[in-house]
Scaffold this motif. Sequence first.
Motif, PDB file in Angstrom:
ATOM      1  N   TYR A   1       0.488  -0.877  -0.043  1.00  0.00           N
ATOM      2  CA  TYR A   1       0.009   0.158  -0.315  1.00  0.00           C
ATOM      3  C   TYR A   1       0.756   1.128  -0.309  1.00  0.00           C
ATOM      4  N   SER A   2       2.090   1.426   1.011  1.00  0.00           N
ATOM      5  CA  SER A   2       2.897   2.129   1.104  1.00  0.00           C
ATOM      6  C   SER A   2       3.456   2.489  -0.320  1.00  0.00           C
TER       7      SER A   2
ATOM      8  N   LEU B   1      12.816 -15.266   3.105  1.00  0.00           N
ATOM      9  CA  LEU B   1      12.389 -15.802   3.757  1.00  0.00           C
ATOM     10  C   LEU B   1      12.056 -18.262   3.716  1.00  0.00           C
TER      11      LEU B   1
ATOM     12  N   LEU C   1      12.428 -16.199   9.471  1.00  0.00           N
ATOM     13  CA  LEU C   1      11.463 -14.970   9.364  1.00  0.00           C
ATOM     14  C   LEU C   1      11.973 -13.217   9.604  1.00  0.00           C
TER      15      LEU C   1
ATOM     16  N   ILE D   1      11.492 -11.131  12.069  1.00  0.00           N
ATOM     17  CA  ILE D   1      11.373 -10.196  12.920  1.00  0.00           C
ATOM     18  C   ILE D   1      12.471 -11.458  13.513  1.00  0.00           C
ATOM     19  N   ASP D   2      12.993 -12.244  13.247  1.00  0.00           N
ATOM     20  CA  ASP D   2      13.941 -13.527  14.450  1.00  0.00           C
ATOM     21  C   ASP D   2      15.525 -12.602  14.326  1.00  0.00           C
TER      22      ASP D   2
ATOM     23  N   THR E   1       4.584 -13.530  -2.571  1.00  0.00           N
ATOM     24  CA  THR E   1       3.919 -12.505  -1.428  1.00  0.00           C
ATOM     25  C   THR E   1       3.390 -11.526  -1.420  1.00  0.00           C
ATOM     26  N   GLY E   2       3.077 -11.166  -0.263  1.00  0.00           N
ATOM     27  CA  GLY E   2       1.416 -10.100   0.274  1.00  0.00           C
ATOM     28  C   GLY E   2       1.956  -8.776   0.049  1.00  0.00           C
ATOM     29  N   GLN E   3       1.456  -8.236   1.020  1.00  0.00           N
ATOM     30  CA  GLN E   3       1.851  -7.329   2.521  1.00  0.00           C
ATOM     31  C   GLN E   3       2.622  -7.159   3.029  1.00  0.00           C
ATOM     32  N   ASP E   4       3.603  -8.541   2.878  1.00  0.00           N
ATOM     33  CA  ASP E   4       4.528  -8.365   4.130  1.00  0.00           C
ATOM     34  C   ASP E   4       6.183  -8.390   3.318  1.00  0.00           C
TER      35      ASP E   4
ATOM     36  N   GLU F   1       8.242  -5.754   4.754  1.00  0.00           N
ATOM     37  CA  GLU F   1       8.671  -5.395   5.988  1.00  0.00           C
ATOM     38  C   GLU F   1       9.390  -6.906   5.882  1.00  0.00           C
TER      39      GLU F   1
ATOM     40  N   ASP G   1      -3.718  -7.617   3.912  1.00  0.00           N
ATOM     41  CA  ASP G   1      -3.713  -8.675   3.481  1.00  0.00           C
ATOM     42  C   ASP G   1      -5.186  -8.825   2.885  1.00  0.00           C
TER      43      ASP G   1
ATOM     44  N   THR H   1       1.912 -15.389   4.845  1.00  0.00           N
ATOM     45  CA  THR H   1       2.790 -14.253   3.755  1.00  0.00           C
ATOM     46  C   THR H   1       2.221 -14.167   2.630  1.00  0.00           C
ATOM     47  N   ALA H   2       1.377 -15.105   2.600  1.00  0.00           N
ATOM     48  CA  ALA H   2       0.724 -15.048   0.318  1.00  0.00           C
ATOM     49  C   ALA H   2      -0.426 -14.250   0.699  1.00  0.00           C
ATOM     50  N   GLY H   3      -0.295 -13.726  -0.355  1.00  0.00           N
ATOM     51  CA  GLY H   3      -1.316 -12.053  -1.042  1.00  0.00           C
ATOM     52  C   GLY H   3      -2.531 -12.724  -1.179  1.00  0.00           C
TER      53      GLY H   3
ATOM     54  N   THR I   1       5.877 -11.139  10.472  1.00  0.00           N
ATOM     55  CA  THR I   1       5.118  -9.933  10.317  1.00  0.00           C
ATOM     56  C   THR I   1       4.166 -10.356   9.749  1.00  0.00           C
TER      57      THR I   1
ATOM     58  N   LYS J   1       0.176 -11.330   8.450  1.00  0.00           N
ATOM     59  CA  LYS J   1      -0.962 -11.393   9.023  1.00  0.00           C
ATOM     60  C   LYS J   1      -1.900 -12.036   8.277  1.00  0.00           C
TER      61      LYS J   1
END
Lengths: 489, 342
Positions: free
Chosen positions: A45-46, A107, A193, A195-196, A223-226, A229, B80, B264-266, B293, B295
């Motif tokens: 989004y950003s 990942l 991960l 964050i690990d 991969t989606g929005q993550d 990160e 997501d 993590t899949a979109g 991270t 969701k």
Amino acid sequence: MFESLQEGLQAAFKSLRGKGKLTEANMREGLRLVEQSMLEADVSYSVIQDFMARVTQEALGQKVLGALDPGQQLVGIVHQHLINVMGPVDPSLNLKGDLTVFMMCGLQGSGKTTTCGKLARLIQGQGKKVLLVAADLQRPAAIDQLHVIGEQLGVEVYSDRNEKDPVKVCQKAVQLARSQHLPVVILDTAGRLAIDQELMQQLSNIDRHVHPDQAYLVVDGMTGQDAVESARAFNSALELDGLIMTKLDGDARGGAVLSVKHVTGVPIKFIGTGERFDALEPFRPEGMAGRILGMGDIVEMFRTAQETFDQDQMRQTEERLRQGEFNLEDFRKHLDQIARPGLLQKMLGLIPGMGDLKKMMDGVDAERDMKGLFGIIDAMTPRERRNPQIIDQSRRIRIAKGAGAEPQAVNELLKQFDGMAGLMKSMAGKGMGDRLKMAQDIQKQGLFDPGGRLAKPKQSTGKRLTNSEREQHARQLERERRRKKRRSD
Amino acid sequence: MGIFDRFRRSATSAATTSVTSPDSATVAAEQKGIFARLKQGLQKTTRLLQTDVRDLFKSQGQLLDEDFLNQLFALLVRTDMGVGPAQEVRTEVQEHFRGRVVEMEELLGFVRAKLLTIMTGDEAEEPLRRAASGPTVMLVVGVNGSGKTTSIAKLAQLMRNEGHSVVLGAGDTFRAAAVQQLTVWAERVGAEIVTAPTGSDPASVAHRAVARAIEKPCDICIIDTAGRLQTQTNLMEELTKVRRVIAKLIPDAPHEVLLVLDATAGQNGISQAKGFSDAVQCTGIVLSKLDGTAKGGVVIPIRRQFELPVKFVGVGEGADDLVRFEPQAFVDALFSETTVGL
């Protein structure tokens, strides 16, 4: 949701067709559609906000070019921007003379180990020996996996099952490569991960102590929005040199690539398009831009076409078309080429603006229909196939009997053939652009409705005059008449 | 009976059923642990949402204007959940609170309730379906790298913890060393494993594994499959065959077909759910890698479109890090009350 952004935009800009400039007001709806399409492609989004702001800035005040409608122009601007943002392309591996060390990270489940194999195969193809290093000490049997891959490719694999510290494994491997004069080392690190902290620390330890020449981040194309990160975390732990996006052989739109590129700023080197080791392709921003926007990918379509169609056959048909000949035998051959499971759908999906058509085809059992058509054509005599005009009532009944179909079905087929033949003849000798335009026109006419059939192209019936033209014409005739009269006087 | 009860017991009914259960104390403790672990797994998500939401409301209340709605929309999209559901929630919030000064608590309660209705659907959350008699067969499918093998190990551990005997079928005969990976896990969790050399027919492995479970007899049989993209028609047909072969041995098996979905899949997750459901009629989702991270919000549109419930959640790398999915806990953890009420 949007099979085709272009169509949505066309609707949004209907009222604006051929008018003046792109302004904030008239672009708003269009930009919203672009944004939505990018969100559906999983662009972060950003990143979209940032991207759209720049696109708007550039598009503002641009004059709409004569031949284009504002929607097309906006898509053009967005498309070009996407290409710019995802470029520049740099698929070179920058191999050094004596020893180049690659480090792969990413990942869990992003496809690192498989990509290591693909990369090794690529480098080996350039005549350089490769050493694969099993530095993934986390996942059970990861070492075995790399060994199996090494065996399949004939590549040497270094591993040490007793060593618990991946840094030491990598160091020893690099030493080994030096002593054996192996020019390329690929380190397969453990998936982690973002964050690990502990594992990220381990990664930067390898970076510090082994000094890989190139660190590649492997990103799952789904991969989606993550994506933002994780890419940020990897980029801050390591100095990344390149990206490889995997699993793009499916229907994922792969918007994550834009997010990751935006965050890291490093070039996208390759994309993974299959499970086989040769399925690693140099990144092509043009194709990806179309994919992210949901506009299809013409280049990819031609690649598929070339891979699946019998080229000689195509050329023969093409030649016959050019001579203005197209009979039922050609028709059958043609059908034979496209009657492969899922192929038609795939091709249609890749053609920009054909999204709707693809949707229509979804519920249709094209293969069964095709078989029926084949049956009918096969029941004809060679003479009938070459010259369908001779098929009369009694022949029709005979053919239907032979094919186990109704006489109407034979009629249907012949009508369909008539339409197709006309189309083919008019397409012959035209360039690809013209042909695509024609295809799109056909779609607009709604003639591609699977239940319907192609209409025979209509002949022109001449120009019709409007009332004022007719009057003008009459007046001119009158004037002529008077002038003649005057002269003769 | 006891086994059945224990299996069916959800976190809410823990108190009542544990009376009849011999090891009630440990089970109760476990239930607590599960909740804590789910929350822990979602902590990162919660933190992100909370900070952002709190930023929206710097003062006590804020006027609900377009700008504010856009920010809310951004938050929703970041989970997501997809443009559709996010748009819907946004519109409903807009209609409900238009032109009002909104309290944070009020608004979040509304969003939470909305998401909860989506995630619960009409019928109550059902537990894993079990065979009336004989072994229960579970088929596990998913795309490459979604975490099938690890999820199977965790599932096996969960079943072992409940006192069941487990047979694993190493049906991933394609990927290098996948069989070894599952074998290592089988040893760790104490389950029997049926294997075949790489490249052999996965359907035959499934057949042998189920046959073994019947012969032994075992309570649970879990079949692994090779990762595949839902667009690969021939590989999806292979899955259908695996399913068919299992049903030959036990008519109503597989009792569960679990789709492992990477958190993590979109939006491609929707296509995955559709593709795999068409091929093997999935009965539930295992949402893996929720401890990062990511969701995992894509399960919201999946739930809505295909009525496909999430059954388990993977929240770590250990064999114990699989917990039963609770819609309430999921949504609560997304917008946790304890921090919202500040």
